[in-house]
Design a protein around this motif. Structure first.
Motif, mmCIF file in Angstrom:
data_model
loop_
_atom_site.group_PDB
_atom_site.id
_atom_site.type_symbol
_atom_site.label_atom_id
_atom_site.label_comp_id
_atom_site.label_asym_id
_atom_site.label_seq_id
_atom_site.Cartn_x
_atom_site.Cartn_y
_atom_site.Cartn_z
ATOM 1 N N UNK A 110 1.003 -1.223 0.057
ATOM 2 C CA UNK A 110 -0.004 -0.067 0.038
ATOM 3 C C UNK A 110 0.649 1.314 0.003
ATOM 4 N N UNK A 111 1.818 1.179 0.985
ATOM 5 C CA UNK A 111 2.673 2.345 1.032
ATOM 6 C C UNK A 111 3.668 2.526 -0.281
ATOM 7 N N UNK A 112 4.112 1.477 -0.847
ATOM 8 C CA UNK A 112 5.023 1.420 -1.989
ATOM 9 C C UNK A 112 4.116 1.938 -3.123
ATOM 10 N N UNK A 113 2.801 1.676 -3.212
ATOM 11 C CA UNK A 113 2.018 2.014 -4.429
ATOM 12 C C UNK A 113 1.697 3.471 -4.282
ATOM 13 N N UNK A 114 1.433 4.041 -2.967
ATOM 14 C CA UNK A 114 1.382 5.412 -3.015
ATOM 15 C C UNK A 114 2.630 6.208 -3.064
#
Length: 296
Positions: A19-23
């Motif tokens: 999730x954080x990487x996609x953001x």
């Protein structure tokens, strides 16, 4: 191999979260997951163990995490070296900069660079100095502009560009200013500093120790601009570059009380810089040359 797959993998491995990487990568989570699955299919091993919203790097992933930065760097260097054979200044320039340098020192040179080298696609990442240091060492960044650490890594070139005068400051009406000798009473008032284990914090602690200052209660905030605002609200005292010293803040120390803060460019000693990077280094060197001939 598509280096975008490796860069995506490294981001997930660093953040331990899809999730954080996609953001951070500004893409959808399904698109990111697809990239990771494609990479896993290429290497033939699972790279992450997925546990809810968090991920753990597998043994195969750990090996790739160690070697991927060098693979990416070698590919990008080869492509850029081929482009540079023409002598043309073009391509992509990806640099990291601390927030302070990016906001207060870099803009005038960046505008000149953009006007002179219109064929260069400049990408700037605002990151903490210690993270920028690590990413230049790993090859993820070619250049970074930051506060120099107390202990310089010999694998990196450190080119001095700016020297900042520092001062001990507080609000003009803060109780500390009413003391007969404020500098001798600093430990009795809260101090606001950058977070522990950061380059600015290490520098400030060394500066204070050398000046014979003992710290009392210490509060933290991430950026010097935020610290200045907190001190302006009478939350404590701090060290600041004198360029950030404006009403209602006042300096409690003389110019000789603290040493200057050194800031500049870092890049790897074993790597030939691209044409685009060389031109930025040359431009920033003029800042250092101009500083040397100005009265201190």
């Amino acid at each position: 191999m598509d280096i975008d797959l490796l860069k995506t993998f490294l981001t997930v491995a660093r953040l331990k979260s899809f999730t954080l990487a996609a953001k951070e990568l500004q893409m959808t989570q399904p698109a990111l997951s697809k990239r990771i699955k494609r990479l896993e299919a290429i290497v033939g091993r699972q790279l992450f163990d997925r546990v809810g919203n968090h991920v753990a790097v597998t043994e195969a992933g750990q090996l790739l995490q160690q070697q991927a930065p060098q693979i990416i760097s070698d590919i990008e260097d080869t492509v850029q070296n081929i482009r540079d054979l023409s002598g043309k200044v073009s391509g992509e320039l990806h640099i990291g900069t601390s927030h302070y340098i990016g906001l207060h020192l870099l803009p005038e040179y960046l505008e000149q660079y953009a006007d002179t080298f219109a064929d260069v696609d400049v990408n700037i990442e605002f990151i903490d100095s210690e993270l920028a240091y690590e990413r230049v060492l790993s090859g993820e960044l070619e250049l970074a502009l930051l506060t120099f650490p107390q202990q310089k890594d010999p694998r990196l070139e450190h080119e001095l560009v700016w020297k900042d005068k520092l001062a001990i400051v507080c609000h003009k009406d803060y109780a500390l200013t009413k003391e007969s000798n404020p500098l001798e009473q600093l430990e009795n008032y809260p101090c606001i500093l950058p977070p522990a284990h950061t380059f600015p914090r290490e520098l400030f602690e060394v500066q204070l120790a050398n000046a014979g200052v003992t710290l009392g209660k210490v509060k933290t905030a991430n950026y010097l601009e935020v610290i200045a605002k907190l001190v302006a609200c009478k939350m404590g005292w701090t060290l600041l570059p004198t360029r950030l010293l404006q009403s209602p803040l006042v300096s409690l120390s003389s110019e000789q009380f603290l040493s200057d803060r050194d800031m500049g460019i870092i890049y790897r000693t074993n790597k030939t810089l691209s044409n685009a990077s060389q031109e930025l280094v040359k431009l920033l060197q003029t800042a250092n040359n101009n500083r040397q001939y100005q009265p201190q």
